[in-house]
Design a protein around this motif. Structure first.
Motif, PDB file in Angstrom:
ATOM      1  N   ALA A 193     -56.640 -69.757  -1.400  1.00  0.00           N
ATOM      2  CA  ALA A 193     -56.120 -68.957  -0.277  1.00  0.00           C
ATOM      3  C   ALA A 193     -54.625 -69.130  -0.038  1.00  0.00           C
ATOM      4  O   ALA A 193     -54.049 -68.400   0.757  1.00  0.00           O
ATOM      5  CB  ALA A 193     -56.878 -69.306   1.002  1.00  0.00           C
ATOM      6  N   LYS A 194     -54.025 -70.110  -0.705  1.00  0.00           N
ATOM      7  CA  LYS A 194     -52.599 -70.345  -0.491  1.00  0.00           C
ATOM      8  C   LYS A 194     -51.910 -70.781  -1.783  1.00  0.00           C
ATOM      9  O   LYS A 194     -52.570 -71.285  -2.693  1.00  0.00           O
ATOM     10  CB  LYS A 194     -52.383 -71.437   0.583  1.00  0.00           C
ATOM     11  CG  LYS A 194     -52.762 -70.979   1.985  1.00  0.00           C
ATOM     12  CD  LYS A 194     -52.355 -71.964   3.069  1.00  0.00           C
ATOM     13  CE  LYS A 194     -53.094 -73.260   3.086  1.00  0.00           C
ATOM     14  NZ  LYS A 194     -54.543 -73.190   3.223  1.00  0.00           N
ATOM     15  N   LYS A 253     -52.222 -66.245   1.096  1.00  0.00           N
ATOM     16  CA  LYS A 253     -52.598 -65.121   0.223  1.00  0.00           C
ATOM     17  C   LYS A 253     -53.648 -64.222   0.892  1.00  0.00           C
ATOM     18  O   LYS A 253     -54.340 -64.634   1.828  1.00  0.00           O
ATOM     19  CB  LYS A 253     -53.193 -65.649  -1.087  1.00  0.00           C
ATOM     20  CG  LYS A 253     -52.316 -66.668  -1.814  1.00  0.00           C
ATOM     21  CD  LYS A 253     -52.709 -66.829  -3.270  1.00  0.00           C
ATOM     22  CE  LYS A 253     -54.092 -67.379  -3.480  1.00  0.00           C
ATOM     23  NZ  LYS A 253     -54.434 -67.516  -4.905  1.00  0.00           N
ATOM     24  N   ASP A 254     -53.783 -63.019   0.332  1.00  0.00           N
ATOM     25  CA  ASP A 254     -54.793 -62.092   0.854  1.00  0.00           C
ATOM     26  C   ASP A 254     -56.181 -62.341   0.253  1.00  0.00           C
ATOM     27  O   ASP A 254     -57.159 -61.714   0.654  1.00  0.00           O
ATOM     28  CB  ASP A 254     -54.368 -60.639   0.560  1.00  0.00           C
ATOM     29  CG  ASP A 254     -53.183 -60.213   1.425  1.00  0.00           C
ATOM     30  OD1 ASP A 254     -52.957 -60.859   2.468  1.00  0.00           O
ATOM     31  OD2 ASP A 254     -52.497 -59.244   1.055  1.00  0.00           O
ATOM     32  N   ASP A 255     -56.258 -63.240  -0.733  1.00  0.00           N
ATOM     33  CA  ASP A 255     -57.547 -63.495  -1.407  1.00  0.00           C
ATOM     34  C   ASP A 255     -58.554 -64.173  -0.486  1.00  0.00           C
ATOM     35  O   ASP A 255     -58.210 -65.002   0.347  1.00  0.00           O
ATOM     36  CB  ASP A 255     -57.333 -64.422  -2.620  1.00  0.00           C
ATOM     37  CG  ASP A 255     -56.395 -63.809  -3.633  1.00  0.00           C
ATOM     38  OD1 ASP A 255     -56.344 -62.572  -3.716  1.00  0.00           O
ATOM     39  OD2 ASP A 255     -55.703 -64.572  -4.333  1.00  0.00           O
ATOM     40  N   LYS A 269     -54.589 -60.043   5.190  1.00  0.00           N
ATOM     41  CA  LYS A 269     -55.333 -61.232   5.644  1.00  0.00           C
ATOM     42  C   LYS A 269     -54.436 -62.466   5.666  1.00  0.00           C
ATOM     43  O   LYS A 269     -54.471 -63.273   6.602  1.00  0.00           O
ATOM     44  CB  LYS A 269     -56.562 -61.468   4.734  1.00  0.00           C
ATOM     45  CG  LYS A 269     -57.558 -62.483   5.206  1.00  0.00           C
ATOM     46  CD  LYS A 269     -57.345 -63.916   4.758  1.00  0.00           C
ATOM     47  CE  LYS A 269     -57.420 -64.179   3.292  1.00  0.00           C
ATOM     48  NZ  LYS A 269     -57.335 -65.639   2.977  1.00  0.00           N
ATOM     49  N   GLY A 270     -53.584 -62.607   4.630  1.00  0.00           N
ATOM     50  CA  GLY A 270     -52.697 -63.777   4.566  1.00  0.00           C
ATOM     51  C   GLY A 270     -51.776 -63.838   5.778  1.00  0.00           C
ATOM     52  O   GLY A 270     -51.612 -64.895   6.393  1.00  0.00           O
ATOM     53  N   ASP A 273     -60.583 -68.186   8.287  1.00  0.00           N
ATOM     54  CA  ASP A 273     -61.109 -68.626   6.983  1.00  0.00           C
ATOM     55  C   ASP A 273     -61.759 -70.003   7.093  1.00  0.00           C
ATOM     56  O   ASP A 273     -62.620 -70.346   6.273  1.00  0.00           O
ATOM     57  CB  ASP A 273     -59.971 -68.745   5.954  1.00  0.00           C
ATOM     58  CG  ASP A 273     -59.688 -67.442   5.224  1.00  0.00           C
ATOM     59  OD1 ASP A 273     -60.257 -66.406   5.605  1.00  0.00           O
ATOM     60  OD2 ASP A 273     -58.873 -67.472   4.270  1.00  0.00           O
ATOM     61  N   SER A 274     -61.321 -70.796   8.058  1.00  0.00           N
ATOM     62  CA  SER A 274     -61.781 -72.189   8.110  1.00  0.00           C
ATOM     63  C   SER A 274     -62.536 -72.523   9.405  1.00  0.00           C
ATOM     64  O   SER A 274     -62.861 -73.679   9.650  1.00  0.00           O
ATOM     65  CB  SER A 274     -60.579 -73.133   7.959  1.00  0.00           C
ATOM     66  OG  SER A 274     -59.686 -72.975   9.034  1.00  0.00           O
TER      67      SER A 274
END
Ligand code: ADP
Ligand code: UDP
Length: 239
Positions: free
Chosen positions: A12-13, A29-31, A46-47, A198-199
């Protein structure tokens, strides 16, 4: 501060070196990944949403006496952070049963826990981040001394107290979240990585709607809209 060579690309980063050895640049990141990266996706913007949410929460924690790695927000997707030696333990704090706690112990999703539960997971992708206890952490040399484990638990609980009431005032239940900590050269412990949808798990207090990465994990759609809603709520100026 300029980005220099890429030091690490995660799920993610990305982490970049800078001209100063004690500072790094983190790029959000956008992932999106789930189930140990078996499920992969991408959500434009998203990032930037996570970078904004995480910065806001890290600043809130700093104001409440928690030392964090955040030095400066550089732009929409980049943070200047302290270069730390990450403790290879994921500290998960839970207020309500969900996810792996429900699956592992058969506790119904949504059950309010009688106390905030702190768990340690070994940060190791190959082993799929297994749940560990204090003795496992010592056996694996993940910390130098038992006291550090107590410090991680104390920090986890303290952060939970701050975040839980902050989100409650904004109509969100803080179900659970994952923290990472790192040490500087003098052995001081700082909160590192990120705190974002995300977390964490966030549930809307009125509708019960999930406003976090579970939307991606469970294929519910509306990931970006949910993250935008979290950012909107935490940007509200409520005392
Ligand atoms: P993953 O490594 O799980 O794929 P990310 O894509 O979020 O996760 O990658 C970010 C990496 O950077 C993580 O491994 C995290 O432990 C590490 N990290 C976060 N903050 C810092 C910091 N301040 N100093 C050094 N490493 C950090
Ligand atoms: N979590 C995380 N990274 C991980 C594992 C978990 O950020 O590698 C977060 C997750 O988003 C949730 C909390 O930690 O908010 C607890 O996750 P759980 O153990 O329930 O895992 P899951 O249901 O994702 O398997």
């Amino acid at each position: 501060m300029q980005k220099r060579e890429l030091l690490y690309e995660g799920k993610a980063k990305k982490l970049y070196k800078t001209d100063n050895d004690s500072l790094l640049i983190a790029e959000f990141k956008d992932d999106l990944t789930a189930f140990n990266a078996l499920k992969k996706g991408k959500e434009e913007g998203k990032g930037a949403l996570n970078a904004k949410i995480s910065a806001k929460l890290f600043k809130l924690l700093e104001e409440n006496g928690i030392k964090t790695h955040l030095v400066e927000v550089l732009d929409d997707t980049h943070h200047l952070v302290k270069n730390l030696k990450i403790i290879q333990i994921e500290v998960v704090v839970r207020n309500i049963a969900a996810g792996s706690l429900s699956r592992r112990l058969g506790i119904k999703e949504g059950k309010v826990l009688p106390f905030s539960l702190v768990e340690f997971y070994y940060k190791n992708d190959e082993l799929q981040d297994p749940l560990i206890n204090d003795e496992h952490a010592l056996l694996l040399d993940l910390v130098e001394h038992e006291d550090e484990l107590e410090e991680l638990k104390r920090l986890g609980r303290e952060i939970n107290v701050v975040l839980k009431s902050f989100f409650a005032k904004r109509g969100l239940k803080l179900v659970d979240f994952k923290l990472e900590f790192g040490k500087d050269e003098d052995g001081n412990i700082y909160l590192a990585d990120e705190i974002s949808p995300d977390s964490c798990r966030f549930w809307d207090m009125q509708s019960g709607e999930k406003l976090d990465k579970d939307r991606f994990r469970e294929g519910l759609g509306g990931v970006k809209v949910a993250y935008e809603e979290v950012l909107k709520r935490i940007s509200e100026d409520i005392k």
